[in-house]
Structures are given as C-alpha cells and as structure tokens.
Design an enzyme around this catalytic site. Structure first.
Site, PDB file in Angstrom:
ATOM      1  N   LYS A  91       0.538  11.588   5.488  1.00  0.00           N
ATOM      2  CA  LYS A  91       0.836  10.583   6.230  1.00  0.00           C
ATOM      3  C   LYS A  91       1.374   9.168   5.472  1.00  0.00           C
ATOM      4  O   LYS A  91       2.415   8.828   5.904  1.00  0.00           O
ATOM      5  CB  LYS A  91      -0.441  10.269   7.094  1.00  0.00           C
ATOM      6  CG  LYS A  91      -0.120   9.220   8.053  1.00  0.00           C
ATOM      7  CD  LYS A  91      -0.704   7.786   7.949  1.00  0.00           C
ATOM      8  CE  LYS A  91      -2.203   7.500   7.710  1.00  0.00           C
ATOM      9  NZ  LYS A  91      -2.714   6.308   7.276  1.00  0.00           N
ATOM     10  N   LYS A 123       0.824  -1.123   0.045  1.00  0.00           N
ATOM     11  CA  LYS A 123      -0.004   0.125   0.045  1.00  0.00           C
ATOM     12  C   LYS A 123       0.959   1.356   0.124  1.00  0.00           C
ATOM     13  O   LYS A 123       0.545   2.128  -0.937  1.00  0.00           O
ATOM     14  CB  LYS A 123      -0.902  -0.024   1.480  1.00  0.00           C
ATOM     15  CG  LYS A 123      -1.976   1.247   1.292  1.00  0.00           C
ATOM     16  CD  LYS A 123      -2.756   1.488   0.334  1.00  0.00           C
ATOM     17  CE  LYS A 123      -3.621   2.628   0.318  1.00  0.00           C
ATOM     18  NZ  LYS A 123      -4.528   2.642   1.295  1.00  0.00           N
TER      19      LYS A 123
END
Length: 279
Positions: A228, A159
């Site tokens: 993030k 991811k």
C-alpha cells in the site's frame, strides 16, 4: 487523558507505552477482541481528549474516525494521525479539523511495534507549529526523533519517500546476496562485510540479519501495508511528474510477489532471494 484509536500492533504498542508512563488513555478499536483486551471504551467519540492519536490502516478508516471524532473534540485539541496515507488526504483532513477548531498533524512513524513499545519511534510531522507545541508532551512519550518536515501533508511525503527506499533497498539487497550465494559466499558471511562498507543500508543492517536470515520475519509490519505504501509513493511521483525507473522496478517485484498481504513484509525479499529462476 489521551485518546487512542486503532489497537493493531502499532496502536497496541503505543497504548502499552503510554500506560507504562502513567498516562490515562481512552482507547478504541472496531475489533471487539482488541478493544476488550485493552480495556477500551465503547466508541470513537469516547476517545475525545486534548490529544488523540490515530493508528489506522488506510485513508478510509481515518476519514470514518474523524467524522465521529471532530464534532466532539474540545476546541484547540489536536489529532495526531500516525497512519500512512496519501499527502493529499492528510491536507484535506487538516482542513476539516481546522473547520472544527481542532489541529491535525500527519505524523507517520518509523520503528515498528518494538519502537512504539520502547518510546523510540522516529516521527515525521506535517502541520502547524501551534498544534505541534500543544501535542509535543504526548509525542515525546512515544517518539525520540521528532522532525517537523513542513505544512500539512509533508509528514506523509517524508514517510512515503522513506518506505519507497526501504522497499527498494530490500529488493536490491536480496539480489546482491543471491548473487554472492550463487558464487559460493554465504550471505551470513557477506552481511558483516557490507555493513562495514559503503553498500550498507537498514536492509542489510537490520532486516536481513534480524528477521530474514533467521527465518522469523516477525518485524510486525505486514506485506499488504508495504505494498500500500509503495503504491501511494508511485501515485505521488506520478502526480508530481517525477519518473522513478529504479524504484518502480522494485515496486513491480513487490506487486508480483506471491507472499500474501497478511504475511510479514520481510518474506517478500526473502522469496526473491530464494527464487533462483527470477529474471
């Protein structure tokens, strides 16, 4: 019964999908408003079920939820954590779950709230085969592309690599479109050319035509979450001793953007496109 903790845009869309498929879901969010609108349960422990899905914003939230959830989950149950966190944290959570007799899958997803609502998410799995087999009937309700990447943490590595590419592609596309615009070619006219040629990417095929050029920006993913994820990817690269000169340059543009964390992430490359003075 399926448990679901985290009712933000992704978790809320997954909840709708699961209930649409006739599943009984015990849902919780610490936000009382979200919990009330979902007809949620009163606490994390009330979500204990054979399969519990987590959709949380960061590692600290996952850690807090697991501290309440693992002691009350049935033996052999599985936590499916769709949050995007550091691979090392996922491995640690997998060890904690195993000590409690529970499986843990790091299962970050791609496809946004629309994909969650339609059950067409792409899911990247890290974890053990037995846990995947136990959870698969639930996974297949929300995802159509389920890839077992490897052991605990592998889903998160996949991811972070994906989102680092998304972040970089968006910035590269912004620069190319800005160049064409300054040279007299409308970006709306250029995009079909790029998307029929080798320069295409999801940034040019989806983000720019669907959310950026029309000015809606409403993909359902916040700039703060992308920042993030990019930071996590850079931290992973540093730990692995892998230099990322191209992606690091794109990452610096995300960090230096004045688009607030709460705004849609597609506003960040849009701001770069509009900034004719940028270096």
């Amino acid at each position: 019964m399926i448990g679901l903790v985290g009712l933000g845009r992704m978790g809320g869309a997954m909840l709708g999908r699961l209930r649409e498929q006739g599943r009984d879901v015990a849902a919780f969010d610490q936000d009382a408003g979200l919990r009330a609108r979902a007809g949620g349960v009163s606490g994390v422990a009330d979500c204990a079920a054979p399969v519990v899905i987590l959709s949380l914003p960061h590692e600290a939230a996952v850690e807090a939820v697991l501290a309440e959830l693992l002691p009350v989950m049935p033996q052999g149950a599985v936590v499916v954590d769709t949050s995007t966190i550091a691979p090392g944290a996922a491995r640690r959570f997998a060890e904690q779950a195993a000590s409690a007799g529970v499986g843990y899958l790091d299962a970050p997803v791609s496809g946004g709230p629309a994909g969650a609502a339609a059950g067409t998410l792409a899911m990247m799995l890290g974890g053990e085969d037995a846990a995947i087999a136990a959870a698969r009937p639930v996974l297949e309700l929300v995802a159509t592309r389920i890839t077992h990447v490897g052991g605990p943490g592998a889903g998160q590595v996949a991811k972070l690599a994906n989102n680092l590419l998304v972040a970089t592609h968006l910035m590269a596309a912004a620069e190319a479109l800005r160049m064409a615009d300054a040279a007299g070619v409308d970006p709306a006219a250029l995009l079909p050319v790029l998307n029929a040629a080798s320069g295409r990417s999801a940034a040019t095929e989806v983000n720019w035509p669907r959310w950026i050029l029309p000015g809606g920006f409403d993909s359902g993913f916040a700039a703060g979450l992308m920042r993030k994820d990019v930071r996590l990817a850079l931290e992973l690269a540093q730990a692995a001793g892998t230099p990322l000169p191209v992606c690091a340059a794109a990452a610096s543009l995300w960090e230096s953007s004045h688009v607030p964390d709460s705004e849609e992430f597609n506003r960040v490359p849009a701001a770069l496109f509009q900034d004719r003075s940028h270096g």
